[in-house]
Design a protein around this motif. Sequence first.
Motif, PDB file in Angstrom:
ATOM      1  N   ILE A  79      29.384  43.254  42.108  1.00  0.00           N
ATOM      2  CA  ILE A  79      29.615  44.509  42.828  1.00  0.00           C
ATOM      3  C   ILE A  79      29.777  44.163  44.301  1.00  0.00           C
ATOM      4  N   GLN A 130      35.314  42.907  46.727  1.00  0.00           N
ATOM      5  CA  GLN A 130      35.007  42.323  48.044  1.00  0.00           C
ATOM      6  C   GLN A 130      34.644  43.464  49.004  1.00  0.00           C
ATOM      7  N   SER A 131      33.379  43.475  49.394  1.00  0.00           N
ATOM      8  CA  SER A 131      32.879  44.590  50.203  1.00  0.00           C
ATOM      9  C   SER A 131      33.652  44.755  51.516  1.00  0.00           C
TER      10      SER A 131
HETATM   11  N1  LIG Z   1      31.852  38.443  48.667  1.00  0.00           N
HETATM   12  C1  LIG Z   1      31.449  39.489  47.775  1.00  0.00           C
HETATM   13  C2  LIG Z   1      30.074  39.185  47.236  1.00  0.00           C
HETATM   14  C3  LIG Z   1      29.641  40.176  46.176  1.00  0.00           C
HETATM   15  C4  LIG Z   1      28.253  39.841  45.651  1.00  0.00           C
HETATM   16  O1  LIG Z   1      27.708  38.740  45.883  1.00  0.00           O
HETATM   17  N2  LIG Z   1      27.672  40.782  44.904  1.00  0.00           N
HETATM   18  C5  LIG Z   1      26.344  40.577  44.344  1.00  0.00           C
HETATM   19  C6  LIG Z   1      25.393  41.703  44.748  1.00  0.00           C
HETATM   20  S1  LIG Z   1      25.178  41.708  46.485  1.00  0.00           S
HETATM   21  C7  LIG Z   1      26.424  40.594  42.831  1.00  0.00           C
HETATM   22  O2  LIG Z   1      27.118  41.390  42.253  1.00  0.00           O
HETATM   23  N3  LIG Z   1      25.657  39.700  42.222  1.00  0.00           N
HETATM   24  C8  LIG Z   1      25.548  39.620  40.799  1.00  0.00           C
HETATM   25  C9  LIG Z   1      26.103  38.337  40.267  1.00  0.00           C
HETATM   26  O3  LIG Z   1      26.678  37.543  41.008  1.00  0.00           O
HETATM   27  O4  LIG Z   1      25.945  38.145  39.059  1.00  0.00           O
HETATM   28  C10 LIG Z   1      31.487  40.840  48.510  1.00  0.00           C
HETATM   29  O5  LIG Z   1      31.461  40.865  49.752  1.00  0.00           O
HETATM   30  O6  LIG Z   1      31.602  41.879  47.853  1.00  0.00           O
END
Ligand SMILES: N[C@@H](CCC(=O)N[C@@H](CS)C(=O)NCC(=O)O)C(=O)O
Length: 204
Positions: free
Chosen positions: A52, A70-71
């Motif tokens: 997410i 990508q946020s």
């Molecule tokens: N670069 C991505 C990173 C997204 C990210 O790391 N999301 C995490 C939550 S903060 C996630 O979904 N983690 C669960 C996983 O990787 O399984 C963004 O900016 O959206």
Amino acid sequence: MIDLYAAGTSNGMRARIGLEECGLAYTLKPVDIAKGENKTPQFLAMNPNGQIPVIVDHEGPGGKPVTISQSTAILIYAAEKSGRHQPKDASKRPAFWQALMSASTDVTPTLGTVFGIIRGKDPHAPTADMFKGRFRNYLKVWDDVLAKRKYAAGDEVSIADFSLYAGYARAKGVIPDACEGFAHLQRWADEIGARPAVQRALKF
Ligand SMILES: N[C@@H](CCC(=O)N[C@@H](CS)C(=O)NCC(=O)O)C(=O)O
């Protein structure tokens, strides 16, 4: 209408703050990462990384649906779609890009690394300290910047502020010791955090 798939992490908050601040109508679709809802075939079809946040804008460019992960891409999309929260003056844009990238690609990934280490089964303290030190150094630089500037990229609030705030707010909640001693950063965070749109965005 936009569907936002997110959870209350720094990346999830970043995307939601962008939608709220840009005044775009959206429906929140909460994703429970602990239950693996981000790894289902339906979710992976939206973001093969299984992470997410993701948005689906059913009325994207040209009236066609578009899916974006990508946020920070979501932040930029919201700013572009709404015409809000990024400087229009070309002379202000380099500082804006730099601020946005620092918040999104220095501060937040380093924070994610710290979380990953300290939440691991066998955290390695020297490595955690190294990344915490790096994180604090970024905050120190931001503190110095915000001693001279009202907002992250200059005199107007922008998506760079929203990106930085998402990382900082999350850090304050989980590793408050790493955020101590930065009065200018805290002055800025108090102001950004008091914005009604930001307050709405943080309620996951
Ligand atoms: N670069 C991505 C990173 C997204 C990210 O790391 N999301 C995490 C939550 S903060 C996630 O979904 N983690 C669960 C996983 O990787 O399984 C963004 O900016 O959206």
